[in-house]
Design a protein around this motif. Structure first.
Motif, PDB file in Angstrom:
ATOM      1  N   UNK A  54      -6.637  14.845  14.292  1.00  0.00           N
ATOM      2  CA  UNK A  54      -6.659  16.016  15.171  1.00  0.00           C
ATOM      3  C   UNK A  54      -5.472  16.934  14.920  1.00  0.00           C
ATOM      4  N   UNK A  55      -4.418  16.404  14.317  1.00  0.00           N
ATOM      5  CA  UNK A  55      -3.218  17.199  14.043  1.00  0.00           C
ATOM      6  C   UNK A  55      -3.297  17.979  12.744  1.00  0.00           C
ATOM      7  N   UNK A  56      -4.432  17.911  12.040  1.00  0.00           N
ATOM      8  CA  UNK A  56      -4.593  18.642  10.790  1.00  0.00           C
ATOM      9  C   UNK A  56      -4.141  17.888   9.564  1.00  0.00           C
ATOM     10  N   UNK A  57      -3.663  16.660   9.734  1.00  0.00           N
ATOM     11  CA  UNK A  57      -3.239  15.842   8.597  1.00  0.00           C
ATOM     12  C   UNK A  57      -4.389  14.981   8.093  1.00  0.00           C
ATOM     13  N   UNK A  58      -4.545  14.931   6.788  1.00  0.00           N
ATOM     14  CA  UNK A  58      -5.443  13.986   6.140  1.00  0.00           C
ATOM     15  C   UNK A  58      -4.605  12.799   5.665  1.00  0.00           C
ATOM     16  N   UNK A  59      -5.142  11.577   5.844  1.00  0.00           N
ATOM     17  CA  UNK A  59      -4.406  10.387   5.434  1.00  0.00           C
ATOM     18  C   UNK A  59      -5.339   9.424   4.718  1.00  0.00           C
ATOM     19  N   UNK A  64       2.329  27.730  -5.608  1.00  0.00           N
ATOM     20  CA  UNK A  64       2.270  27.396  -4.186  1.00  0.00           C
ATOM     21  C   UNK A  64       0.797  27.415  -3.749  1.00  0.00           C
ATOM     22  N   UNK A  65       0.251  26.230  -3.462  1.00  0.00           N
ATOM     23  CA  UNK A  65      -1.164  26.114  -3.099  1.00  0.00           C
ATOM     24  C   UNK A  65      -1.384  26.009  -1.593  1.00  0.00           C
ATOM     25  N   UNK A  66      -0.333  26.068  -0.806  1.00  0.00           N
ATOM     26  CA  UNK A  66      -0.488  25.926   0.642  1.00  0.00           C
ATOM     27  C   UNK A  66      -1.478  26.916   1.260  1.00  0.00           C
ATOM     28  N   UNK A  85     -10.054  11.036   2.171  1.00  0.00           N
ATOM     29  CA  UNK A  85      -9.003  10.944   3.174  1.00  0.00           C
ATOM     30  C   UNK A  85      -9.574  11.298   4.543  1.00  0.00           C
ATOM     31  N   UNK A  86      -9.005  10.708   5.584  1.00  0.00           N
ATOM     32  CA  UNK A  86      -9.490  10.917   6.945  1.00  0.00           C
ATOM     33  C   UNK A  86      -8.658  11.995   7.621  1.00  0.00           C
ATOM     34  N   UNK A  87      -9.342  12.944   8.279  1.00  0.00           N
ATOM     35  CA  UNK A  87      -8.657  14.032   8.944  1.00  0.00           C
ATOM     36  C   UNK A  87      -8.386  13.696  10.395  1.00  0.00           C
ATOM     37  N   UNK A 143       0.832  -1.208   0.000  1.00  0.00           N
ATOM     38  CA  UNK A 143       0.000   0.000   0.000  1.00  0.00           C
ATOM     39  C   UNK A 143       0.864   1.255   0.000  1.00  0.00           C
ATOM     40  N   UNK A 144       0.304   2.299  -0.558  1.00  0.00           N
ATOM     41  CA  UNK A 144       0.909   3.624  -0.486  1.00  0.00           C
ATOM     42  C   UNK A 144       0.041   4.485   0.418  1.00  0.00           C
ATOM     43  N   UNK A 145       0.669   5.049   1.463  1.00  0.00           N
ATOM     44  CA  UNK A 145      -0.075   5.906   2.390  1.00  0.00           C
ATOM     45  C   UNK A 145       0.171   7.362   2.007  1.00  0.00           C
ATOM     46  N   UNK A 146      -0.919   8.063   1.691  1.00  0.00           N
ATOM     47  CA  UNK A 146      -0.868   9.469   1.311  1.00  0.00           C
ATOM     48  C   UNK A 146      -1.178  10.334   2.527  1.00  0.00           C
ATOM     49  N   UNK A 147      -0.484  11.455   2.628  1.00  0.00           N
ATOM     50  CA  UNK A 147      -0.653  12.361   3.773  1.00  0.00           C
ATOM     51  C   UNK A 147      -0.627  13.795   3.276  1.00  0.00           C
ATOM     52  N   UNK A 148      -1.495  14.625   3.820  1.00  0.00           N
ATOM     53  CA  UNK A 148      -1.520  16.042   3.469  1.00  0.00           C
ATOM     54  C   UNK A 148      -1.882  16.853   4.701  1.00  0.00           C
ATOM     55  N   UNK A 149      -1.043  17.799   5.034  1.00  0.00           N
ATOM     56  CA  UNK A 149      -1.340  18.723   6.133  1.00  0.00           C
ATOM     57  C   UNK A 149      -2.255  19.812   5.583  1.00  0.00           C
ATOM     58  N   UNK A 150      -3.530  19.774   5.969  1.00  0.00           N
ATOM     59  CA  UNK A 150      -4.535  20.698   5.427  1.00  0.00           C
ATOM     60  C   UNK A 150      -5.521  21.076   6.523  1.00  0.00           C
ATOM     61  N   UNK A 151      -5.057  21.778   7.557  1.00  0.00           N
ATOM     62  CA  UNK A 151      -5.923  22.065   8.708  1.00  0.00           C
ATOM     63  C   UNK A 151      -7.130  22.927   8.372  1.00  0.00           C
ATOM     64  N   UNK A 152      -7.071  23.671   7.256  1.00  0.00           N
ATOM     65  CA  UNK A 152      -8.179  24.567   6.905  1.00  0.00           C
ATOM     66  C   UNK A 152      -9.181  23.914   5.960  1.00  0.00           C
ATOM     67  N   UNK A 153      -8.933  22.679   5.558  1.00  0.00           N
ATOM     68  CA  UNK A 153      -9.822  22.006   4.607  1.00  0.00           C
ATOM     69  C   UNK A 153     -10.871  21.195   5.347  1.00  0.00           C
ATOM     70  N   UNK A 154     -12.094  21.204   4.824  1.00  0.00           N
ATOM     71  CA  UNK A 154     -13.155  20.375   5.393  1.00  0.00           C
ATOM     72  C   UNK A 154     -13.167  18.986   4.792  1.00  0.00           C
ATOM     73  N   UNK A 155     -12.750  18.882   3.529  1.00  0.00           N
ATOM     74  CA  UNK A 155     -12.771  17.584   2.842  1.00  0.00           C
ATOM     75  C   UNK A 155     -11.591  17.519   1.883  1.00  0.00           C
ATOM     76  N   UNK A 156     -10.848  16.407   1.944  1.00  0.00           N
ATOM     77  CA  UNK A 156      -9.727  16.178   1.031  1.00  0.00           C
ATOM     78  C   UNK A 156      -9.810  14.751   0.529  1.00  0.00           C
ATOM     79  N   UNK A 157      -9.573  14.567  -0.754  1.00  0.00           N
ATOM     80  CA  UNK A 157      -9.479  13.229  -1.325  1.00  0.00           C
ATOM     81  C   UNK A 157      -8.208  13.133  -2.153  1.00  0.00           C
TER      82      UNK A 157
END
Length: 592
Positions: free
Chosen positions: A43-48, A205-207, A39-41, A14-28
């Motif tokens: 408490x640390x603001x990371x979606x995985x 830069x999309x951060x 992706x599941x958010x 498996x490949x585990x994807x991670x994105x720090x997106x504390x301001x996003x409500x939904x990430x895929x």
């Protein structure tokens, strides 16, 4: 378990994807040709999210939001892009730890600063492999690459990177970069990388879209809102990046661009953390700062922080001494340039707490007299001081040969670490103007900004001013193998090689031993500097003035053995010397 927090990791099949997106409500995560995976958010603001069965090199990207309003973005910690910086990211292959490299001590560094895109006609990592023999045979021991992190467009100096973990596709693949580093190591060359952690480029830069906490809107820099180094997660993004280049590519060291521009609280903590992270991977890594604030404490070897600093003070003083230019940022060094040059040679920084005119008279720097000379990287030219001239012209295009020879002699045979910009070893006149590849309004803003910066020059020279957006400007900076084969280039290359051999013979045996301090004596426009080491003393005399100078026996050391010299140097009785303008000599004395 992988301890890094950013970027995809391969865990079994498996490949585990991670994105720090504390301001996003939904990430895929969207896999090319497949439906997005939510992706599941945490408490640390990371979606995985984990996705099974993906081959290395599979295209993916993240979708921020849902429905028609969703925005597709690349992974900010992408290990490689399919095309440009704003497109698809690629899943990585598992990488064996690459830490290793050469075991050369730092005092033996002779650095060639190289821009991958212009160092060869092809402008790629693979093409640069074919030039490594040239650098080794010339006498270099280290290649320092200008930034390679993915930037928008096809050409750039590298300081506008936005995907800091991904080598730019214009230069090749991550494996191509690894092949370059391996090939350099096979030849006994160390490899350093210039990294930029004070800003992101203005395009791609999309951060801010999903991680506003990366930035402080209330603190502005020349590049926009400041990166918030009070935020531990933000600091970790960069410290992990630094360790990544060492661990997964095998770089021998890093040069940290403009750390004086780290504008928020937390900058000191960040620098300590980044040094610690790098040394955890490779304790002997060469860690070099660019820091206009001249803080000597970062290079205190007992603290095991940073190895050295680029010494702009050295450059500015010797540029004024050799060229006579005293405008712009050279002005503070022109009042008594001989004194400035002497202090740079003997103590490192010229400004060690004195008021700095270009900063409103505020004190600049701290005392550097206790630092060994190899805590400083010196240069007659580098990418900045060539490329930030209106035409990007080198000194070889305008300075008299005897002055060029004098400057190169002092650079190569003083005990600070010498750095030359690609082609400088043969004194090639090839320009290195500023260039980039933006589009639309940003492109025009860059064009206007450069013209405004050099308004007087542009008004006088009109269309001769190089357009930074033009492909022709980029091509003008490319080095060609045949440029090295002209009779003049061969002669200059031979002269550089002799200096490199003299450095090995006269300088290295002393700089390998503990540093004991220096002495400086001035006679008119001439200087005598003595650097004391456990193994002996290195002495240099130089005359950067317009008149012949006789150096009194009391200011020279007796029993001067054969050493090295440039220009008119007359050896007289009892150790007395007469130096013509732009003449210099060096010798070493073994410890009693």
């Amino acid at each position: 378990m992988n301890s890094t927090r950013f970027g995809p990791i391969v865990e079994g099949t498996a490949t585990r994807f991670r994105l720090y997106a504390p301001d996003a409500g939904h990430v895929s995560v969207e896999i090319d040709g497949a439906a997005p995976v939510a992706m599941e958010k945490g408490a640390d603001g990371f979606f995985t999210a984990g996705v099974d069965g993906l081959a290395a090199g599979t295209r993916y990207r993240f979708r921020i939001g849902e429905g028609e309003g969703a925005v597709a973005v690349p992974d900010p910690a992408s290990r490689g892009q399919a095309e440009d910086a704003d497109g698809w990211s690629l899943t990585p292959a598992p990488v064996a730890t690459a830490v290793g490299g050469v075991s050369r001590p730092w005092h033996e560094a002779v650095i060639a600063e190289v821009h991958v895109g212009t160092a060869t006609p092809e402008g790629t990592f693979r093409a640069l492999i074919e030039r490594l023999d040239h650098y080794r045979d010339a006498g270099f021991t280290v290649i320092e690459l200008m930034p390679v992190a993915d930037f928008p467009g096809r050409r750039n100096w590298g300081y506008d990177g936005v995907l800091l973990y991904a080598p730019d596709t214009a230069y090749g693949t991550p494996d191509d970069l690894r092949a370059l580093i391996d090939a350099a190591h096979e030849r006994g060359l160390g490899v350093m990388l210039d990294v930029v952690y004070n800003h992101f480029g203005p395009s791609g830069n999309y951060l801010p879209l999903y991680a506003k906490s990366f930035f402080r809107e209330d603190i502005h820099t020349p590049w926009g809102p400041a990166i918030d180094l009070e935020n531990e997660t933000v600091r970790a993004f960069f410290t992990e990046n630094a360790a990544y280049w060492l661990a997964e590519f095998g770089f021998d060291g890093l040069r940290f661009d403009a750390v004086h521009a780290l504008a928020t609280a937390g900058a000191e903590t960040f620098l300590r953390e980044i040094a610690s992270a790098c040394r955890a991977v490779r304790p002997d890594a060469w860690l070099v700062l660019e820091n206009h604030d001249n803080i000597a404490g970062w290079m205190t070897r007992d603290d095991d922080l940073f190895t050295a600093q680029w010494n702009d003070d050295w450059h500015h003083a010797f540029h004024v001494l050799g060229s006579g230019e005293r405008t712009g940022y050279y002005a503070p060094y022109g009042k008594d340039v001989v004194a400035a040059a002497g202090r740079a040679l003997s103590e490192g920084f010229v400004f060690q707490g004195e008021p700095y005119p270009d900063d409103g008279g505020h004190p600049r720097g701290t005392a550097s007299t206790g630092l060994a000379p190899d805590a400083f990287v010196s240069f007659v030219q580098n990418h900045d001081h060539i490329g930030n001239r209106p035409l990007g012209d080198r000194l070889a295009a305008s300075l008299a040969p005897e002055r060029l020879a004098f400057l190169r002699f002092v650079l190569m045979l003083s005990p600070a670490i010498p750095l030359l910009f690609q082609g400088e070893e043969a004194l090639l006149p090839t320009p290195f103007p500023f260039f980039c590849d933006f589009e639309g309004e940003l492109a025009e803003a860059v064009r206007k900004g450069r013209r405004s910066e050099f308004a007087d020059f542009f008004d006088a020279h009109g269309e001769s001013f190089p357009d930074p957006l033009s492909e022709a400007t980029f091509f003008s900076a490319k080095l060609k193998a045949e440029d090295m084969r002209t009779p003049q280039a061969r002669a200059e290359l031979d002269a550089f090689h002799r200096l490199a051999e003299q450095r090995r013979r006269l300088v290295w045996p002393l700089t390998a031993s503990p540093y004991r301090g220096s002495d400086l004596v001035r006679t008119g426009e001439a200087l005598r500097v003595a650097w004391h080491y456990g193994a002996g003393t290195l002495v240099m005399v130089l005359n950067g003035g317009k008149e012949r100078v006789r150096i009194d026996p009391q200011t020279s050391l007796p029993g001067m053995p054969a050493g090295a010299s440039i220009g008119g140097v007359i050896h007289e009785a009892e150790g007395q010397l007469t130096l013509d303008p732009f003449a210099a000599a060096l010798w070493s004395l073994a410890a009693a």
